[in-house]
Design an enzyme around this catalytic site. Structure first.
Site, PDB file in Angstrom:
ATOM      1  N   SER A  24      20.896 -47.251   4.792  1.00  0.00           N
ATOM      2  CA  SER A  24      21.933 -46.282   4.430  1.00  0.00           C
ATOM      3  C   SER A  24      21.338 -45.088   3.698  1.00  0.00           C
ATOM      4  O   SER A  24      22.073 -44.227   3.225  1.00  0.00           O
ATOM      5  CB  SER A  24      22.984 -46.964   3.537  1.00  0.00           C
ATOM      6  OG  SER A  24      22.364 -47.502   2.375  1.00  0.00           O
ATOM      7  N   ASN A 111      24.817 -54.672  -6.212  1.00  0.00           N
ATOM      8  CA  ASN A 111      26.273 -54.636  -6.050  1.00  0.00           C
ATOM      9  C   ASN A 111      26.977 -53.923  -7.200  1.00  0.00           C
ATOM     10  O   ASN A 111      27.856 -53.089  -6.971  1.00  0.00           O
ATOM     11  CB  ASN A 111      26.818 -56.064  -5.900  1.00  0.00           C
ATOM     12  CG  ASN A 111      26.282 -56.745  -4.650  1.00  0.00           C
ATOM     13  OD1 ASN A 111      25.709 -56.078  -3.787  1.00  0.00           O
ATOM     14  ND2 ASN A 111      26.447 -58.055  -4.558  1.00  0.00           N
ATOM     15  N   THR A 156      63.723 -21.017   6.857  1.00  0.00           N
ATOM     16  CA  THR A 156      63.844 -22.448   7.132  1.00  0.00           C
ATOM     17  C   THR A 156      63.794 -22.547   8.651  1.00  0.00           C
ATOM     18  O   THR A 156      64.262 -21.633   9.348  1.00  0.00           O
ATOM     19  CB  THR A 156      65.163 -23.052   6.607  1.00  0.00           C
ATOM     20  OG1 THR A 156      66.253 -22.387   7.266  1.00  0.00           O
ATOM     21  CG2 THR A 156      65.320 -22.879   5.104  1.00  0.00           C
ATOM     22  N   HIS A 157      63.159 -23.573   9.161  1.00  0.00           N
ATOM     23  CA  HIS A 157      62.945 -23.694  10.611  1.00  0.00           C
ATOM     24  C   HIS A 157      62.159 -22.504  11.161  1.00  0.00           C
ATOM     25  O   HIS A 157      62.246 -22.194  12.346  1.00  0.00           O
ATOM     26  CB  HIS A 157      64.270 -23.827  11.381  1.00  0.00           C
ATOM     27  CG  HIS A 157      65.248 -24.775  10.767  1.00  0.00           C
ATOM     28  ND1 HIS A 157      65.309 -26.114  11.098  1.00  0.00           N
ATOM     29  CD2 HIS A 157      66.184 -24.592   9.795  1.00  0.00           C
ATOM     30  CE1 HIS A 157      66.244 -26.702  10.379  1.00  0.00           C
ATOM     31  NE2 HIS A 157      66.785 -25.800   9.574  1.00  0.00           N
ATOM     32  N   SER A 278      36.609 -10.891  18.426  1.00  0.00           N
ATOM     33  CA  SER A 278      36.606 -11.561  19.723  1.00  0.00           C
ATOM     34  C   SER A 278      35.475 -10.986  20.559  1.00  0.00           C
ATOM     35  O   SER A 278      35.171  -9.796  20.459  1.00  0.00           O
ATOM     36  CB  SER A 278      37.947 -11.323  20.416  1.00  0.00           C
ATOM     37  OG  SER A 278      37.806 -11.477  21.820  1.00  0.00           O
ATOM     38  N   LYS A 284      40.668  -7.451  18.290  1.00  0.00           N
ATOM     39  CA  LYS A 284      41.043  -8.683  17.590  1.00  0.00           C
ATOM     40  C   LYS A 284      40.443  -8.810  16.192  1.00  0.00           C
ATOM     41  O   LYS A 284      39.311  -8.442  15.946  1.00  0.00           O
ATOM     42  CB  LYS A 284      40.610  -9.916  18.420  1.00  0.00           C
ATOM     43  CG  LYS A 284      41.404 -10.139  19.682  1.00  0.00           C
ATOM     44  CD  LYS A 284      42.877 -10.449  19.429  1.00  0.00           C
ATOM     45  CE  LYS A 284      43.087 -11.897  19.043  1.00  0.00           C
ATOM     46  NZ  LYS A 284      42.757 -12.831  20.114  1.00  0.00           N
ATOM     47  N   ASN A 286      40.491 -12.134  14.095  1.00  0.00           N
ATOM     48  CA  ASN A 286      40.963 -13.524  14.135  1.00  0.00           C
ATOM     49  C   ASN A 286      40.846 -14.203  12.762  1.00  0.00           C
ATOM     50  O   ASN A 286      39.856 -14.022  12.062  1.00  0.00           O
ATOM     51  CB  ASN A 286      40.174 -14.315  15.177  1.00  0.00           C
ATOM     52  CG  ASN A 286      40.530 -13.889  16.589  1.00  0.00           C
ATOM     53  OD1 ASN A 286      41.649 -13.458  16.848  1.00  0.00           O
ATOM     54  ND2 ASN A 286      39.574 -13.974  17.491  1.00  0.00           N
ATOM     55  N   GLU A 291      42.343 -20.901  10.168  1.00  0.00           N
ATOM     56  CA  GLU A 291      42.581 -21.921  11.194  1.00  0.00           C
ATOM     57  C   GLU A 291      41.758 -23.175  10.924  1.00  0.00           C
ATOM     58  O   GLU A 291      42.212 -24.301  11.132  1.00  0.00           O
ATOM     59  CB  GLU A 291      42.210 -21.363  12.574  1.00  0.00           C
ATOM     60  CG  GLU A 291      43.095 -20.215  13.033  1.00  0.00           C
ATOM     61  CD  GLU A 291      42.518 -19.541  14.283  1.00  0.00           C
ATOM     62  OE1 GLU A 291      41.825 -18.522  14.130  1.00  0.00           O
ATOM     63  OE2 GLU A 291      42.741 -20.059  15.378  1.00  0.00           O
ATOM     64  N   TYR A 318      31.392 -58.780  -2.864  1.00  0.00           N
ATOM     65  CA  TYR A 318      30.768 -57.737  -2.049  1.00  0.00           C
ATOM     66  C   TYR A 318      30.529 -58.212  -0.625  1.00  0.00           C
ATOM     67  O   TYR A 318      30.119 -59.342  -0.385  1.00  0.00           O
ATOM     68  CB  TYR A 318      29.420 -57.323  -2.674  1.00  0.00           C
ATOM     69  CG  TYR A 318      28.700 -56.244  -1.888  1.00  0.00           C
ATOM     70  CD1 TYR A 318      28.998 -54.901  -2.073  1.00  0.00           C
ATOM     71  CD2 TYR A 318      27.733 -56.578  -0.936  1.00  0.00           C
ATOM     72  CE1 TYR A 318      28.357 -53.912  -1.346  1.00  0.00           C
ATOM     73  CE2 TYR A 318      27.084 -55.595  -0.200  1.00  0.00           C
ATOM     74  CZ  TYR A 318      27.402 -54.269  -0.411  1.00  0.00           C
ATOM     75  OH  TYR A 318      26.761 -53.292   0.318  1.00  0.00           O
ATOM     76  N   GLN A 323      29.208 -50.823   2.379  1.00  0.00           N
ATOM     77  CA  GLN A 323      28.214 -49.742   2.462  1.00  0.00           C
ATOM     78  C   GLN A 323      28.774 -48.558   3.262  1.00  0.00           C
ATOM     79  O   GLN A 323      28.300 -47.436   3.118  1.00  0.00           O
ATOM     80  CB  GLN A 323      26.937 -50.279   3.119  1.00  0.00           C
ATOM     81  CG  GLN A 323      25.838 -49.254   3.291  1.00  0.00           C
ATOM     82  CD  GLN A 323      24.500 -49.912   3.563  1.00  0.00           C
ATOM     83  OE1 GLN A 323      23.853 -50.412   2.659  1.00  0.00           O
ATOM     84  NE2 GLN A 323      24.100 -49.954   4.830  1.00  0.00           N
ATOM     85  N   LYS A 326      30.713 -44.706   1.683  1.00  0.00           N
ATOM     86  CA  LYS A 326      30.283 -43.406   1.145  1.00  0.00           C
ATOM     87  C   LYS A 326      30.456 -42.264   2.132  1.00  0.00           C
ATOM     88  O   LYS A 326      30.891 -41.167   1.751  1.00  0.00           O
ATOM     89  CB  LYS A 326      28.832 -43.496   0.677  1.00  0.00           C
ATOM     90  CG  LYS A 326      28.696 -44.294  -0.597  1.00  0.00           C
ATOM     91  CD  LYS A 326      27.279 -44.753  -0.822  1.00  0.00           C
ATOM     92  CE  LYS A 326      27.206 -46.177  -1.300  1.00  0.00           C
ATOM     93  NZ  LYS A 326      27.490 -47.194  -0.261  1.00  0.00           N
TER      94      LYS A 326
HETATM   95  N1  ARG Z   1      23.416 -50.066   0.060  1.00  0.00           N
HETATM   96  C1  ARG Z   1      24.390 -50.966  -0.414  1.00  0.00           C
HETATM   97  C2  ARG Z   1      25.761 -50.323  -0.412  1.00  0.00           C
HETATM   98  O1  ARG Z   1      25.829 -49.158  -0.368  1.00  0.00           O
HETATM   99  C3  ARG Z   1      24.043 -51.405  -1.800  1.00  0.00           C
HETATM  100  C4  ARG Z   1      24.512 -52.773  -2.154  1.00  0.00           C
HETATM  101  C5  ARG Z   1      23.794 -53.754  -1.329  1.00  0.00           C
HETATM  102  N2  ARG Z   1      23.951 -55.050  -1.822  1.00  0.00           N
HETATM  103  C6  ARG Z   1      23.531 -56.081  -1.138  1.00  0.00           C
HETATM  104  N3  ARG Z   1      23.675 -57.242  -1.663  1.00  0.00           N
HETATM  105  N4  ARG Z   1      23.037 -55.974   0.051  1.00  0.00           N
HETATM  106  O2  ARG Z   1      26.760 -50.997  -0.421  1.00  0.00           O
END
Ligand code: ARG
Length: 461
Positions: A24, A111, A156-157, A278, A284, A286, A291, A318, A323, A326
């Site tokens: 990751s 974790n 309105t509308h 454009s 134009k 734009n 948008e 966990y 993971q 994010k």
């Molecule tokens: N890269 C993991 C995450 O973002 C970190 C936690 C991983 N923990 C584990 N026991 N594999 O969630």
């Protein structure tokens, strides 16, 4: 296999696909500052509690500073075999300072580490977005002040309804965005609790001080349950919920800018800075930025949906699924940050066409309600009857192709003989808007009071 940080138990190394799905780092390297801060606080606490020697803690602090410099100067080597930012930092630290680095992970797990990092990151993002929102509110207040008297049709509308002022319309967004700020502040309180020290899931047998790390990192308190601390992501869902609602507000405003900037409306001119041309039609201008703000809410709402489905049905504590938390948050924050910057720029540069707006405010029999109200007030007609009389008058005006305030009095008297010339005092858009003095109404005096109250509120923050 021994090179892998968890390799002790394994005879063979991971398959390339295993590594590809598991790593990751490309995404979570964005957490490096938070990861370093968490490690600094953890090491200092371990030393305080006598779990780590003062020398080891000092070496760790020095090593972490050096890693920060390496990352910031682009000299840090990222390697997918090290999975995530936590292992990258720990591996480099151990490279740099040896055994002391290898002691850092005492009484800690990735974790609780990742949950801590992510909460710190979301807290920072919430604060940054709140700062942008504040800037947008100030930009809207400045325009609202200039246009407290600028008439425009209220819809309105998307049909002409009653005259309002541009200032009042812009102040509606100030209200929405202020609620967005309130939602973020409320969300931040739940984000700002510290998971660190929950360790893998059950807590730890080391005599750590979770209150110290929590305070050091600016959290309000350590989280009360170790299982919850490592496995909850409702803070991220709530944050995405805040961003989704905010993005819908921005998209509605963006849509209005698109409509207002169109040739048939011609209410506003967007600046060159926020317009594009454009490739075929030379005339134009734009409103691409508007948008795109209108569109990007799709990605933000998608992020909320995405993380909701990742979290749904996960057993405690966990699981690696988490993971995947994010990317959607980073994406939503990037989109909202960009949208806010674009909207602030467009609002600051906005050039309303007062004449075009005033002319439009007079169209579509926008003061018909004022005529009905006059019949109620002056003749004592029940409103429903006044509505009917006015409808008939509007039909005549439409047949003669005249606005209400240019319709001869005799035409009105043909419908209701008791109507007098006094009625014309309420039939102009300016009189209509000025009469709406009920609390929260569009009268310019109200708009100025609302602007003053909003400014006072901002000054007290
Ligand atoms: N890269 C993991 C995450 O973002 C970190 C936690 C991983 N923990 C584990 N026991 N594999 O969630």
């Amino acid at each position: 296999a021994g090179q892998q940080m968890w390799g002790g138990r394994f005879a063979g190394g991971p398959n390339a696909v295993m590594q590809a799905i598991n790593a990751s780092i490309d995404i979570d390297k964005r957490l490096y500052r938070e990861d370093l801060a968490g490690s600094r606080a953890h090491a200092a606490m371990l030393a305080d509690c006598g779990i780590l020697s003062a020398e080891d803690a000092a070496a760790i602090a020095g090593g972490l500073d050096r890693i920060e410099t390496e990352i910031e100067e682009g000299r840090f080597r990222f390697d997918p075999a090290l999975e995530d930012i936590h292992m990258h930092v720990e591996a480099r630290l151990t490279d740099l300072i040896g055994d002391a680095g290898a002691r850092l992970h005492t009484a800690r797990s990735r974790n609780d580490q990742v949950a801590t990092d992510f909460r710190l990151w979301v807290r920072g993002a919430a604060d940054a977005i709140d700062g942008q929102l504040r800037g947008l509110v100030l930009a809207l207040l400045a325009q609202a002040e200039d246009h407290a008297d600028t008439l425009m049709p209220g819809f309105t509308h998307l049909q002409t309804a009653q005259p309002v002022t541009l200032g009042h319309h812009l102040m509606a967004y100030v209200e929405m965005l202020s609620r967005d700020r309130g939602r973020l502040a409320d969300c931040r309180r739940r984000v700002n609790e510290c998971p660190l020290g929950a360790a893998a899931l059950a807590g730890t047998g080391f005599a750590i001080d979770r209150f110290k790390t929590s305070a050091d990192l600016g959290f309000d308190r350590p989280m009360g349950n170790s299982l919850d601390a490592v496995s909850s992501r409702d803070f991220a869902l709530e944050f995405l919920g805040c961003l989704t609602i905010l993005a819908t507000h921005l998209s509605r405003f963006a849509e209005e800018l698109v409509i207002w900037a169109s040739a048939p409306f011609h209410f506003i001119r967007l600046s060159d800075r926020f317009s594009t041309g454009s490739s075929i039609m030379p005339q134009k201008r734009n409103p691409d930025a508007a948008e795109l703000v209108r569109a990007k809410v799709g990605g933000v709402a998608g992020s909320l949906h995405q993380l909701t489905l990742v979290m749904k049905g996960l057993p405690l504590a966990y699981s690696k699924d988490m993971q995947e938390d994010k990317a959607p948050v980073f994406r939503a924050v990037d989109d909202v940050t960009l949208c806010l910057a674009a909207i602030v720029g467009m609002v600051e540069d906005l050039q309303p066409d007062r004449d075009a707006m005033a002319a439009a405010a007079a169209q579509g029999f926008s003061t018909a309600t004022d005529l009905a109200d006059w019949l109620v007030r002056e003749l004592g007609l029940p409103f429903r009857q006044a509505h009917h009389v006015t409808g008939t008058v509007v039909r005549i005006a439409e047949e003669k192709n005249l606005p209400l305030d240019a319709l001869p009095l005799e035409d009105m008297q043909a419908v209701e003989p008791r109507i007098t010339g006094d009625v014309f005092s309420v039939l102009s858009p300016a009189a209509s808007a000025a009469s709406r003095t009920s609390y929260g109404g569009t009268a310019p005096a109200n708009v100025r009071a609302a602007i003053g109250a909003a400014r006072e509120h901002l000054a007290r923050e």
